[in-house]
Design a protein around this motif. Structure first.
Motif, PDB file in Angstrom:
ATOM      1  N   ALA B  73       0.818  -1.218   0.000  1.00 56.34           N
ATOM      2  CA  ALA B  73       0.000   0.000   0.000  1.00 56.34           C
ATOM      3  C   ALA B  73       0.853   1.269   0.000  1.00 56.34           C
ATOM      4  N   ALA B  74       1.931   1.248   0.775  1.00 57.04           N
ATOM      5  CA  ALA B  74       2.700   2.474   0.963  1.00 57.04           C
ATOM      6  C   ALA B  74       3.569   2.816  -0.248  1.00 57.04           C
ATOM      7  N   GLU B  75       3.937   1.857  -1.055  1.00 56.57           N
ATOM      8  CA  GLU B  75       4.930   2.145  -2.099  1.00 56.57           C
ATOM      9  C   GLU B  75       4.451   1.946  -3.529  1.00 56.57           C
ATOM     10  N   GLN B  76       3.248   1.402  -3.718  1.00 56.87           N
ATOM     11  CA  GLN B  76       2.897   1.027  -5.099  1.00 56.87           C
ATOM     12  C   GLN B  76       2.362   2.178  -5.951  1.00 56.87           C
ATOM     13  N   GLY B  77       2.086   3.315  -5.355  1.00 51.97           N
ATOM     14  CA  GLY B  77       1.638   4.460  -6.144  1.00 51.97           C
ATOM     15  C   GLY B  77       0.275   4.210  -6.781  1.00 51.97           C
ATOM     16  N   SER B  78      -0.076   5.059  -7.721  1.00 54.37           N
ATOM     17  CA  SER B  78      -1.353   4.935  -8.406  1.00 54.37           C
ATOM     18  C   SER B  78      -1.064   4.869  -9.902  1.00 54.37           C
ATOM     19  N   LEU B  79      -1.716   3.937 -10.593  1.00 53.71           N
ATOM     20  CA  LEU B  79      -1.465   3.827 -12.033  1.00 53.71           C
ATOM     21  C   LEU B  79      -1.912   5.115 -12.725  1.00 53.71           C
ATOM     22  N   PRO B  80      -1.144   5.566 -13.719  1.00 48.67           N
ATOM     23  CA  PRO B  80      -1.373   6.901 -14.253  1.00 48.67           C
ATOM     24  C   PRO B  80      -2.462   6.974 -15.326  1.00 48.67           C
ATOM     25  N   CYS B  81      -3.138   8.105 -15.343  1.00 50.56           N
ATOM     26  CA  CYS B  81      -3.946   8.515 -16.483  1.00 50.56           C
ATOM     27  C   CYS B  81      -3.283   9.782 -17.003  1.00 50.56           C
ATOM     28  N   ALA B  82      -2.775   9.729 -18.222  1.00 48.78           N
ATOM     29  CA  ALA B  82      -1.969  10.846 -18.727  1.00 48.78           C
ATOM     30  C   ALA B  82      -2.768  11.821 -19.587  1.00 48.78           C
ATOM     31  N   TRP B  83      -4.053  11.536 -19.794  1.00 47.86           N
ATOM     32  CA  TRP B  83      -4.788  12.411 -20.696  1.00 47.86           C
ATOM     33  C   TRP B  83      -6.216  12.651 -20.209  1.00 47.86           C
ATOM     34  N   PRO B  84      -6.368  13.364 -19.100  1.00 45.12           N
ATOM     35  CA  PRO B  84      -7.711  13.727 -18.636  1.00 45.12           C
ATOM     36  C   PRO B  84      -8.204  14.895 -19.479  1.00 45.12           C
ATOM     37  N   ARG B  85      -8.637  14.597 -20.701  1.00 45.43           N
ATOM     38  CA  ARG B  85      -8.810  15.655 -21.699  1.00 45.43           C
ATOM     39  C   ARG B  85      -9.830  16.717 -21.277  1.00 45.43           C
ATOM     40  N   SER B  86     -10.927  16.287 -20.684  1.00 46.34           N
ATOM     41  CA  SER B  86     -11.932  17.250 -20.257  1.00 46.34           C
ATOM     42  C   SER B  86     -11.558  17.776 -18.866  1.00 46.34           C
ATOM     43  N   GLY B  87     -11.721  19.068 -18.662  1.00 46.25           N
ATOM     44  CA  GLY B  87     -11.297  19.707 -17.415  1.00 46.25           C
ATOM     45  C   GLY B  87     -11.945  19.118 -16.176  1.00 46.25           C
ATOM     46  N   ASP B  88     -13.133  18.535 -16.311  1.00 43.90           N
ATOM     47  CA  ASP B  88     -13.829  18.036 -15.119  1.00 43.90           C
ATOM     48  C   ASP B  88     -13.571  16.551 -14.860  1.00 43.90           C
ATOM     49  N   THR B  89     -12.581  15.981 -15.528  1.00 44.57           N
ATOM     50  CA  THR B  89     -12.341  14.537 -15.404  1.00 44.57           C
ATOM     51  C   THR B  89     -11.960  14.151 -13.970  1.00 44.57           C
ATOM     52  N   VAL B  90     -12.640  13.142 -13.452  1.00 48.16           N
ATOM     53  CA  VAL B  90     -12.318  12.610 -12.126  1.00 48.16           C
ATOM     54  C   VAL B  90     -11.352  11.447 -12.306  1.00 48.16           C
ATOM     55  N   VAL B  91     -10.170  11.549 -11.727  1.00 47.38           N
ATOM     56  CA  VAL B  91      -9.212  10.450 -11.855  1.00 47.38           C
ATOM     57  C   VAL B  91      -9.086   9.751 -10.496  1.00 47.38           C
ATOM     58  N   PRO B  92      -9.740   8.602 -10.337  1.00 53.37           N
ATOM     59  CA  PRO B  92      -9.705   7.926  -9.030  1.00 53.37           C
ATOM     60  C   PRO B  92      -8.333   7.311  -8.765  1.00 53.37           C
ATOM     61  N   ASP B  93      -8.022   7.158  -7.483  1.00 54.87           N
ATOM     62  CA  ASP B  93      -6.806   6.461  -7.093  1.00 54.87           C
ATOM     63  C   ASP B  93      -6.865   5.027  -7.644  1.00 54.87           C
ATOM     64  N   HIS B  94      -5.760   4.549  -8.183  1.00 54.61           N
ATOM     65  CA  HIS B  94      -5.768   3.246  -8.859  1.00 54.61           C
ATOM     66  C   HIS B  94      -4.559   2.420  -8.438  1.00 54.61           C
ATOM     67  N   PRO B  95      -4.651   1.758  -7.294  1.00 50.70           N
ATOM     68  CA  PRO B  95      -3.500   0.958  -6.847  1.00 50.70           C
ATOM     69  C   PRO B  95      -3.261  -0.242  -7.755  1.00 50.70           C
ATOM     70  N   PRO B  96      -2.012  -0.537  -8.115  1.00 56.94           N
ATOM     71  CA  PRO B  96      -1.732  -1.697  -8.981  1.00 56.94           C
ATOM     72  C   PRO B  96      -2.257  -3.014  -8.389  1.00 56.94           C
ATOM     73  N   MET B  97      -2.124  -3.182  -7.058  1.00 54.59           N
ATOM     74  CA  MET B  97      -2.797  -4.320  -6.412  1.00 54.59           C
ATOM     75  C   MET B  97      -3.854  -3.733  -5.500  1.00 54.59           C
ATOM     76  N   ALA B  98      -5.075  -4.251  -5.588  1.00 57.87           N
ATOM     77  CA  ALA B  98      -6.163  -3.691  -4.790  1.00 57.87           C
ATOM     78  C   ALA B  98      -5.808  -3.774  -3.306  1.00 57.87           C
ATOM     79  N   VAL B  99      -6.141  -2.747  -2.566  1.00 59.68           N
ATOM     80  CA  VAL B  99      -5.809  -2.711  -1.146  1.00 59.68           C
ATOM     81  C   VAL B  99      -7.034  -3.029  -0.298  1.00 59.68           C
ATOM     82  N   SER B 100      -8.142  -2.360  -0.574  1.00 62.29           N
ATOM     83  CA  SER B 100      -9.305  -2.587   0.281  1.00 62.29           C
ATOM     84  C   SER B 100     -10.581  -2.885  -0.501  1.00 62.29           C
ATOM     85  N   GLU B 101     -10.596  -2.559  -1.782  1.00 64.92           N
ATOM     86  CA  GLU B 101     -11.808  -2.775  -2.566  1.00 64.92           C
ATOM     87  C   GLU B 101     -11.432  -3.230  -3.972  1.00 64.92           C
ATOM     88  N   VAL B 102     -12.188  -4.194  -4.492  1.00 60.91           N
ATOM     89  CA  VAL B 102     -11.968  -4.585  -5.887  1.00 60.91           C
ATOM     90  C   VAL B 102     -13.114  -4.063  -6.730  1.00 60.91           C
TER      91      VAL B 102
END
Ligand code: FES
Ligand code: FES
Lengths: 160, 777
Positions: B73-102
């Motif tokens: 949990a502490a080191e895996q970061g969040s997988l990137p979204c590099a193109w939130p083209r619309s200004g209102d885009t919600v980019v949720p946290d995305h752990p490479p291995m699920a931590v608490s919810e799938v």
């Protein structure tokens, strides 16, 4: 652990294998024959096709123990003395490969197809390659290559 | 005298290795002491992880380590979204291995590192996980309704996006014809033949990763940003890559985790996916509901087009997820002129695998929508579908043309491509046969399908990316080194996976430097060898990467000219360059580029200010996209009693600008057409009501084999691009973009006399039969 004897591309090997070991993993991981790739786990794609006692098989659906006493030919053992098999050459001539992942299996399946019908029609070729999937070529050039391969293997090719 | 290489059907240099099995697929590679990684994946679409215990796996034979998502949990970061083209885009946290919810079936929750893959598979079974099931969210319309469960805290809306040009209201007011249709772009699984694989080695503080990726350069930077591993301590290599089609244009959970695992265990680790894992977790493509309204005059001239999309994002936004449907924003108007246009799109979260770029990315969807509408318009007005298109398309003398959505098409000739396609197809004869079969009431009906398409490809100008909120630009790198012996080494930032870069780039360089084709080699796909690049996607390799190489050749020639004038003691203007040699005009005196390379290496006698070695380095940023176009025609026979569709003939006339290698261009078109036909007839990712993927294997997901497809007849017209010096346009996606609507239009055309005006894809016998039953009732 069962001990098997198997000849691969002209060299005889003696190996202790777990009963569940697949032939493709024996080839790839124990014997270093990585020319045969794996594309699926349901024996649908044909990428892993090799010759087993002269007939094409999907080596992901054969257990290593079943190959005991058999003769296996992989893409690495196909051409003789460093030259290409006519079917390999035909694939090159007709641009029948792009990424090349399906290619070893395709070449094997194509050669086996000619064993059954040395002068196949386009229809026969398409049916005969049904178990080998390619995602790059749309099959047009593969079909052409198989016809050319047949021709170069000394067979007359009828017009479709 | 050297012959012209560009335009020649050169057989590929790449083939020799691939044909003999001397390949370097990532799964073929190994480092001493390599350990194997396997992931435990969620069997539920949506659930809370209430307990997870990996200790049972830890003591098993051959197991070196086992971890849950919580351990990382502490080191895996969040997988990137590099193109939130619309200004209102919600980019949720995305752990490479699920931590608490799938949030989708197949999401990784734990992993095992073992001495071989069989031991690792055994150990997965010893991991215990308790889930508290949460409601799956599968339907986009329901997801946006108030009573749906939330995929993320923030809700199920990922973004909204709307753009209007012209007066839409006026266009629809009193319009004599309004066509209103809803089309579904089903979810697809890209299915590159090579499953993904990752091998990561470490010497303690630096790392080398071999991975089956289209984007080694982007991946390296992203991995550094996500994991905190320093970029200069990380080398990414894409060895032989067995197909991509966009599916390997990604920063994957498994790549991040292999890097972290190599760091944890201090040994090389390798992961190779099974096909089932791949179907579950390689990003999917398409998945849109398109609502289109088109207003036209009584003579078929389009007044306005309104597009409303729902786009399924899946559970998270991966690298480009939200941008993909929006890449279609400027393409629905296609090759047609109109007074008003509106595009609106809502991105929706569901508990499914995320979607992202798949061959064409946004443009096949758009082309499908507009090309189906053009056929519906033709049917409404009882006009020939090609005639309706002729009345609306941009005429060849009108280029360059700025479209209603704001793109400037540099060149094209829709008339020429269409005329040629009709002739090759035997259009009039087939229409006659169709009428005959209709009159006879033949149970097997003939349908003719048309698709006149264009695409924006060669992604793309960096400035455009900036204006559209992308994290990176669209330049490409090329460098050319003439070695001391006169052979040429080319480095390209464009990392191929079957497109034949080595051959095509060799042709370009051979012409530009006047050296033999065989004397050129091309290096790529390794950040240590090719340090700069933005990789391969969006049909950009040749139009940007190839041009960067061409420009690097120009620069080498300029330097060589300076050297030559010094050596031959003349002014640079007196030199002409021909067939690899600089000649002093009107004299016998000359020197070859190879001789100059040796002189530049020896460096005994260089002009002031000229550095040793004959080489150069260029990045190229295009000023515009390129716009291939063409006309595809498809004839199908539809058995009205069984619903079976058989493609009788398929003709494609494409204009991809100047062609470097016709063999490669045809090959790309063949493959693209096959993929587009597959969407029309065969493929669909299907989830059940609980969110289980029913098409997780190749036995269930129907990829076409040779027996399912016909031969394709190809021809070309040539309108060179004006935005690059070679005039090339790009071809990787053209076939896929064009073919899907051609096939569906053909099927609908066959059934229209029976009252059918749409069949949802894939047009399986059952769907076709049901469409007929629907109107028989
Ligand atoms: S790997 Fe053997 S058939 Fe697919
Ligand atoms: S050439 Fe890529 S899968 Fe056949």
């Amino acid at each position: 652990m069962p001990r098997i004897t198997v000849t691969v591309d002209g060299i005889q090997y003696e190996e202790d294998v777990e009963p569940r070991l697949l032939l493709v993993h024996l080839l790839r991981e124990r014997l270093g024959k990585t020319g045969t790739p794996v594309g699926c786990d349901t024996s649908n794609c044909g990428a892993c096709t090799v010759m087993l006692d002269g007939k094409s098989v999907k080596s992901c659906s054969v257990l290593a123990v079943q190959a005991d006493g058999c003769d296996v030919v992989t893409i690495e053992g196909l051409g003789a003395n460093g030259s290409l098999h006519p079917m390999q050459r035909a694939f090159h001539e007709e641009h029948a490969l792009q990424c090349g992942y399906c290619t070893p299996g395709m070449v094997m399946a194509a050669i086996d197809l000619l064993r059954e019908d040395p002068d196949p029609s386009e229809e026969t070729i398409r049916q005969g390659l049904e178990g080998n999937l390619c995602r790059c070529t749309g099959y047009c050039n593969i079909v052409r290559a198989v016809r050319r391969g047949a021709q170069e293997m000394g067979q007359a090719v009828s017009t479709p | 005298m050297t012959t012209q290489e560009v335009g020649r059907p050169r057989k590929r240099k790449e083939d020799a290795r691939l044909l003999t099995g001397r390949t370097q697929w990532t799964d073929n590679l190994s480092r001493p002491g390599t350990l194997h990684v396997m992931f435990l994946r969620s069997p539920m679409a949506h659930a809370r992880i209430t307990r997870i215990d990996v200790s049972g796996a830890r003591g098993l034979p051959g197991v070196v380590a086992a971890f849950s998502g919580q351990d990382f949990a502490a080191e895996q970061g969040s997988l990137p979204c590099a193109w939130p083209r619309s200004g209102d885009t919600v980019v949720p946290d995305h752990p490479p291995m699920a931590v608490s919810e799938v949030r989708y079936v197949g999401e990784a929750v734990a992993c095992v590192v073992a001495t071989d893959r069989y031991r690792a598979a055994d150990a997965l079974e010893a991991i215990e996980v308790d889930y508290e099931q949460l409601p799956a969210v599968l339907d986009m319309n329901e997801a946006l309704g108030g009573s749906a469960a939330k995929v993320h805290e923030t809700g199920n809306r990922a973004f909204t996006f709307k753009e209007t040009s012209g007066d839409l209201e006026a266009a629809f007011r009193d319009a004599p014809v309004v066509i209103d249709r809803t089309f579904v772009q089903q979810r697809l699984i890209p299915s590159a033949m090579e499953p993904r694989a990752v091998l990561c080695d470490t010497d303690g503080d630096s790392f080398t990763m071999w991975t089956s990726t289209q984007i080694p350069h982007i991946l390296r930077t992203m991995l550094a940003l996500v994991t905190g591993v320093a970029e200069h301590k990380l080398r990414v290599v894409a060895p032989d890559v067995g197909g991509g089609f966009g599916s390997k244009l990604q920063v994957t959970a498994e790549e991040v985790l292999c890097l972290l695992l190599a760091r944890r265990v201090g040994r090389p680790v390798k992961w190779t996916e099974s096909r089932t894992e791949g179907n579950l977790t390689v990003h999917h493509g398409r998945d849109q509901i398109q609502h289109l309204r088109l207003a036209a005059d009584a003579d078929g001239r389009i007044r306005g087009l309104q597009v409303e999309l729902l786009a399924d994002m899946g559970a998270y936004l991966v690298l480009l997820t939200p941008a993909v449907p929006l890449l279609g924003a400027q393409m629905f108007n296609a090759i047609y002129k109109m007074d008003a246009y509106e595009f609106a799109c809502t991105g929706v979260f569901t508990t499914k695998m995320p979607t992202d770029a798949y061959r064409g990315a946004g443009r096949p969807e758009a082309t499908f929508g507009i090309e189906r509408m053009m056929d519906e318009l033709a049917a409404e007005l009882r006009l020939d579908p090609l005639e309706v298109r002729r009345r609306n398309w941009i005429k060849h003398e009108e280029f360059p043309y700025t479209t209603i959505s704001g793109l400037t098409y540099d060149s094209g000739n829709y008339e020429a491509a269409t005329d040629r396609a009709m002739a090759l197809f035997g259009y009039d004869k087939l229409r006659a046969e169709q009428n005959d079969r209709r009159d006879r009431g033949d149970p097997v009906q003939l349908g003719l399908g048309v698709s006149t398409y264009t695409e924006m490809c060669g992604l793309g100008p960096s400035r455009w990316f900036g204006d559209n909120n992308a994290g990176a630009g669209g330049w490409e790198h090329g460098s050319v080194r003439v070695l001391p012996t006169g052979k040429v080494e080319v480095v390209t930032g464009s990392s191929p996976h079957g497109q034949g870069h080595v051959t095509a780039w060799s042709q370009i360089v051979a012409d530009a430097l006047g050296v033999p084709f065989e004397d050129v080699t091309v290096l790529h796909g390794d950040t240590a060898v090719s340090p700069k690049g933005l990789d391969t996607y969006g049909s950009r390799s040749l139009t940007i990467g190839g041009i960067a190489v061409l420009k690097a050749c120009d620069k080498v020639r300029d330097k060589a000219r300076k050297l030559a004038s010094h050596v031959l003691e003349c002014s640079p203007e007196d030199l002409e360059f021909e067939a690899g040699a600089f000649k002093v005009r009107g004299t016998e005196s000359q020197t070859t580029i190879q001789e100059l390379a040796l002189a530049a290496f020896a460096a005994h006698n260089l002009p002031d200010g000229v550095e040793a070695r004959l080489d150069s380095d260029v990045t190229f940023d295009p000023e515009n996209f390129s716009f291939p176009h063409g006309t595809h025609l498809c004839a199908v026979e539809v058995d009205t009693e069984t619903g079976m569709v058989r493609i009788r003939s398929y003709v494609a006339v494409d204009d991809v600008g100047k062609v470097v290698n016709p063999l490669i261009v045809d090959g790309q078109l063949h493959g693209g057409i096959a993929q587009g036909i597959a969407q029309a007839l065969f493929e669909e990712a299907v989830y059940d009501a609980d969110g289980n993927l029913l098409t997780a294997t190749m036995a269930d997901y129907l990829l076409p084999s040779a027996a399912d497809l016909p031969d394709f007849a190809l021809d070309r017209t040539e309108s060179p691009a004006t935005s690059n010096p070679l005039g090339v346009k790009g071809v990787g996606e053209a076939g896929t973009i064009a073919s899907t609507p051609a096939v569906v239009n053909a099927i609908v055309d066959a059934l229209r006399p029976r009252g059918v005006n749409d069949v949802q894809m894939p047009c399986t016998p059952e769907r076709v039969w049901r469409a007929l039953e629907g109107v028989r009732r």
